[in-house]
Structures are given as structure tokens and as C-alpha cells.
Motif scaffolding. Structure first.
Motif, PDB file in Angstrom:
ATOM      1  N   HIS A   8       0.567  -1.218  -0.127  1.00  0.00           N
ATOM      2  CA  HIS A   8      -0.350  -0.341   0.414  1.00  0.00           C
ATOM      3  C   HIS A   8       0.954   1.331  -0.237  1.00  0.00           C
ATOM      4  O   HIS A   8       1.650   1.152   0.264  1.00  0.00           O
ATOM      5  N   ARG A   9       0.244   2.062  -0.627  1.00  0.00           N
ATOM      6  CA  ARG A   9       0.543   3.641  -0.272  1.00  0.00           C
ATOM      7  C   ARG A   9       0.442   4.533   0.564  1.00  0.00           C
ATOM      8  O   ARG A   9       0.648   5.736   0.236  1.00  0.00           O
ATOM      9  N   HIS A  34       0.372  -9.259   5.620  1.00  0.00           N
ATOM     10  CA  HIS A  34       1.409  -8.879   5.406  1.00  0.00           C
ATOM     11  C   HIS A  34       0.923  -7.613   5.442  1.00  0.00           C
ATOM     12  O   HIS A  34       1.211  -7.512   3.370  1.00  0.00           O
ATOM     13  N   LEU A  35       1.588  -6.419   5.667  1.00  0.00           N
ATOM     14  CA  LEU A  35       1.018  -5.232   5.189  1.00  0.00           C
ATOM     15  C   LEU A  35       2.332  -4.797   5.440  1.00  0.00           C
ATOM     16  O   LEU A  35       3.598  -4.687   6.239  1.00  0.00           O
ATOM     17  N   PRO A  58       2.795  -8.914  -4.745  1.00  0.00           N
ATOM     18  CA  PRO A  58       1.813  -9.571  -3.564  1.00  0.00           C
ATOM     19  C   PRO A  58       0.650  -9.825  -4.016  1.00  0.00           C
ATOM     20  O   PRO A  58       0.454 -10.086  -5.155  1.00  0.00           O
ATOM     21  N   CYS A  59      -0.473 -10.287  -3.002  1.00  0.00           N
ATOM     22  CA  CYS A  59      -1.018 -10.533  -3.492  1.00  0.00           C
ATOM     23  C   CYS A  59      -2.011  -9.827  -3.910  1.00  0.00           C
ATOM     24  O   CYS A  59      -3.443  -9.508  -4.650  1.00  0.00           O
ATOM     25  N   MET A  60      -2.001  -8.207  -2.926  1.00  0.00           N
ATOM     26  CA  MET A  60      -2.575  -7.574  -2.942  1.00  0.00           C
ATOM     27  C   MET A  60      -2.624  -6.302  -2.956  1.00  0.00           C
ATOM     28  O   MET A  60      -1.618  -6.156  -2.132  1.00  0.00           O
ATOM     29  N   ALA A  61      -2.746  -4.893  -4.042  1.00  0.00           N
ATOM     30  CA  ALA A  61      -2.342  -3.652  -4.033  1.00  0.00           C
ATOM     31  C   ALA A  61      -2.411  -2.682  -4.050  1.00  0.00           C
ATOM     32  O   ALA A  61      -3.689  -2.925  -4.938  1.00  0.00           O
ATOM     33  N   GLN A  62      -2.779  -1.241  -3.445  1.00  0.00           N
ATOM     34  CA  GLN A  62      -2.890  -0.200  -3.856  1.00  0.00           C
ATOM     35  C   GLN A  62      -1.902   0.402  -5.090  1.00  0.00           C
ATOM     36  O   GLN A  62      -1.199   0.848  -5.109  1.00  0.00           O
ATOM     37  N   VAL A  63      -2.925   0.727  -6.378  1.00  0.00           N
ATOM     38  CA  VAL A  63      -2.803   1.510  -6.987  1.00  0.00           C
ATOM     39  C   VAL A  63      -3.586   2.812  -7.509  1.00  0.00           C
ATOM     40  O   VAL A  63      -5.239   2.944  -7.168  1.00  0.00           O
ATOM     41  N   PRO A  64      -2.704   3.438  -8.728  1.00  0.00           N
ATOM     42  CA  PRO A  64      -4.137   4.691  -9.138  1.00  0.00           C
ATOM     43  C   PRO A  64      -5.609   3.804  -9.841  1.00  0.00           C
ATOM     44  O   PRO A  64      -4.431   3.189 -10.922  1.00  0.00           O
TER      45      PRO A  64
END
Length: 419
Positions: A33-34, A61-62, A86-92
Motif C-alpha cells: 500500500h501507499r 502482511h502489510l 504481493p497478493c493485493m496492492a493499492q494502485v492509482p
């Protein structure tokens, strides 16, 4: 890959007893995440710990990431290629179509369907491409006008209901040395969102394969010419980022800001404590057009290709999204329909008693589901080199920019509708 690889990791938060297990193991969900991690904001770690108490079989796992957006997205693409994603990510949200088209994202339509009614329709469109869903939205992020209500009242101008009223207000404010807003000179996304707000979207998906490109339409040309005239008349201040205009905000020279909710922390820092109270209004439409709300600078959770636990990842995303206090202080307006929102105390020095976050949530709920970008957004952004402060018309660049977009769409195997 279209981007040069670079990555800076500012922090790693490992939650739960299985923190040493590999991100790809069956009992873990690794998340990049960002979000801002400053101590005065609610911690993602506490949300993760609470989630794991309720879901002991899922180990989260963050990982907090900090790098320029292009480098960060390249890192995601590279990690997918290497099998270390990663399994999941924050993106624009603007990046979702391209990442999906390039095969970086996992199609999670079957798992995401159960969440569809929990989110605003426009927000859900941000995580969809060609009829498939690749994650869940985080925030609605409407493009809006923030305005210094004290300064505007002193100048006897009101929030505009039309573009003509906006120009009139800008003229009155400029007569006393005030600018109605800053204008980010390098951010093509800002101009695209403004165009969309005024009824001239740059991209429209006609079907799964065909796009209409409206970058050089009459509406975009008119807007661009008007903005350049406003720069020449000192009604807008060109900006290269918050640092470049902080003195203009703190001195009261700039008394408005066209931007997104995520700008609230920066706006608060630029204006300073308690000098004026700011409110929010929709972008005023051209004469004869209805008010339209477009998305700008929003972010989404996406599931990366190879994720072994997409159902669990989406469940955790939903848990994060349902924490309005976690998001609102960061200037993120939750995309969930039923989020109970109040303006955080941290913004009170900027907005006083005004329910700015509540107003932003109302506007965010009105974003249309056709407020989307295309899978060639990176090519368009890279080709944008305007000269707002020159006598050469910025609108003269639009034809070449449209041609770049059309060529890139065709190169990606997609179709372009003429007219």
C-alpha cells in the motif's frame, strides 16, 4: 514493460504469528500500500490486527511502499514476472485498465460480485476493464473546487453554478490580486478530469474492444483555451507541485484549488492553521450542460496475477474500506455506499465547522460509471508537454496527443472509433 524499475521501501508491517511465511503460501495475504503512515493518523496495522483476530486462518502482511508512481507500478509488473508479487496492492485507479490489459492483474469477477452493491457504481467502474473486475475501489475521489469561503465572501463572489460564473468570479478576485486556483502544469490527468467534468471525456469505451478518443474535441479545445487565458490574466497560478505554490496559499494569494479530496492534507499544510475557512463545490459546467462529477486521483485495491488467496484478499480490502476513520483523515473518501462520515478534527483548522468530508462524499456518489481512463494512459501522459505560460496555444498540442492515443490503442490490439 514501459517503466524503469526503481523502488524504495519505507516500512514493513508484518502481522500475525505467521509473519515469516512466504507471501505466496496458502495461509497468507501480502499487501502493498501507499497510504500515509504518519503517527497522527489511524494505523493500518491496528486494522490488520483486528481483522486477524476475527479471521485467524488468514495471515496478513502489510508493506508500506514509497516510490514515484511509475517506478512503483513497474515494480508490481516486475514482481508478477518474477513470481514474487504481493497478493493485493493499492494502485492509482487510472492504472487499472493498463495493468489489466497487460496481464498483470487477476480476474476476480466471481469473487467481487458479492461486493458490487456495497460500492457506488462509478467507483466500481474504476476496477473494471472489458467487463471483468480486478479488485475493489478504495475512494471515490471526485474532482471539486475547494474555495476560501472567507476570501470569496469578502470579494462578494459565490460558488459558481456555471463556467461563466466561475470566470466572472475569477475576474473579480484577480482585480484584488487573488487567484481562483492553481493549475498543475505537468499533470495531464488534471486536464483530462476537468474535461470530463465539463462533458468532454478523453476516452469512451464503446464496447470491450472499441474506444472513442475525444482529446481534440471542441469541448477540450475550448476548456484549454479558457484556462490559458486565465493564466495570462493571472486568474490561475501555474504549479509544479505543492512546494511551488505554498507561499501563494499561505499568503492568501491563491483562494481556491481545483483538485481531489486527497489534496486536503497538503492544502491544510499550505494554507496554514486557522487563517481562513474552506468549503467545497462541484466543478461548474459550461453553459447549457448539466453538472457532471468526474473521478481524479482515486486509488483502488487490485489483485495481482498469481495470488493464491483472492477471496481472502478481497475480504481484507472490504474490511479496510469499511473503516471511514482510517481513510477520511488521509483525504480518502470511502467508496462504500453506507460509510458513516464526519469531517476529521484534524481538518478543522482548514474548514472550521463545514462538513467538507460529507460534501465530498455526496459528490463522490455522483461519479458516472463512464468516468474511466484507457489502457494507454501512460503513453498519453508521457506525450503531454504543455506551455501554459506561453503565447503558443496549448490546444495546438491536442491533435498530436489524440494521435498518440489512437496509435497506442491500435498497437495494443484495440480499435478506435472515428468521429
Amino acid at each position: 514493460m514501459r517503466r524503469a524499475l526503481a523502488l524504495v521501501t519505507v516500512g514493513v508491517l508484518l502481522l500475525g504469528a505467521a509473519a515469516c511465511s512466504k507471501p505466496g503460501s496458502t495461509d497468507s495475504v501480502a499487501v502493498w500500500h501507499r497510504m500515509s503512515m504518519t503517527p497522527d493518523l489511524p494505523s493500518l496495522e491496528s486494522v490488520g490486527e483486528e481483522y486477524q483476530r476475527r479471521n485467524p486462518s488468514v495471515k496478513v502482511h502489510l508493506r508500506a511502499m514509497s516510490s514515484p508512481t511509475d517506478d512503483y507500478l513497474t515494480s508490481l509488473e516486475s514482481s508478477v514476472d518474477k513470481g514474487t508479487a504481493p497478493c493485493m496492492a493499492q494502485v492509482p485507479s487510472t492504472s487499472v485498465p493498463e495493468l489489466a490489459h497487460d496481464g498483470v492483474l487477476e480476474d476476480v469477477t466471481q469473487y467481487a460480485e458479492q461486493y458490487r452493491d456495497q460500492y457506488h457504481r462509478g467507483s466500481m467502474s474504476q476496477v473494471s476493464y472489458r467487463g471483468r473486475t480486478y479488485g475493489l475501489p478504495i475512494d471515490t475521489s471526485p474532482m471539486v473546487l475547494f474555495y476560501d469561503s472567507d476570501a470569496w465572501a469578502k470579494a462578494h463572489v459565490s460558488p459558481p453554478a456555471s463556467w461563466e460564473e466561475f470566470r466572472a468570479a475569477a475576474t473579480v478576485l484577480a482585480a484584488s490580486g487573488k487567484a481562483v486556483s492553481d493549475l498543475p502544469i505537468e499533470d495531464v490527468g488534471w486536464l483530462a478530469a476537468m474535461s470530463n467534468s465539463l462533458g468532454s471525456p478523453w476516452f469512451v469505451a464503446l464496447d470491450d474492444m472499441t474506444w472513442r478518443v475525444g482529446i481534440d474535441s471542441d469541448g477540450v479545445r475550448k476548456l484549454t483555451d479558457e484556462l490559458q487565458q486565465m493564466v495570462a490574466s493571472k486568474q490561475l497560478v501555474v504549479s509544479g507541485g505543492w512546494d511551488s505554490v505554498q507561499a501563494d496559499f499561505s499568503s492568501g494569494r491563491i483562494v481556491g484549488h481545483i483538485g481531489a479530496p486527497a489534496d486536503l492534507p497538503d492544502l491544510k499544510a499550505a494554507v496554514g492553521a486557522g487563517q481562513h475557512h474552506w468549503k467545497v463545490a462541484a466543478i461548474a459546467p459550461f453553459e447549457g450542460r448539466d453538472t457532471r462529477v468526474s473521478s481524479y486521483q482515486g486509488s483502488s485495491w487490485v489483485i495481482l496475477k498469481g495470488c493464491q488467496n483472492p477471496r481472502e484478499a478481497l475480504d481484507f480490502a472490504g474490511a479496510l474500506d469499511s473503516q471511514p476513520e482510517l481513510l477520511a483523515g488521509r483525504g480518502l473518501i470511502p467508496a462504500e455506499k453506507d460509510a458513516t462520515l464526519t469531517t476529521p478534527a484534524s481538518f478543522k483548522t482548514l474548514v472550521g465547522d463545514a462538513g467538507v468530508v460529507e460534501d465530498l462524499a455526496d459528490l463522490g456518489s455522483k461519479i458516472d460509471d463512464d468516468s474511466v481512463t484507457s489502457p494507454v494512459w501512460d503513453e498519453v501522459a508521457a506525450a503531454w508537454h504543455p506551455g501554459w505560460g506561453t503565447t503558443t496555444k496549448v490546444s495546438g498540442n491536442l491533435t498530436d496527443l489524440a494521435s498518440t492515443a489512437k496509435s497506442a490503442l491500435t498497437a495494443d490490439g484495440l480499435k478506435v472509433a472515428e468521429g
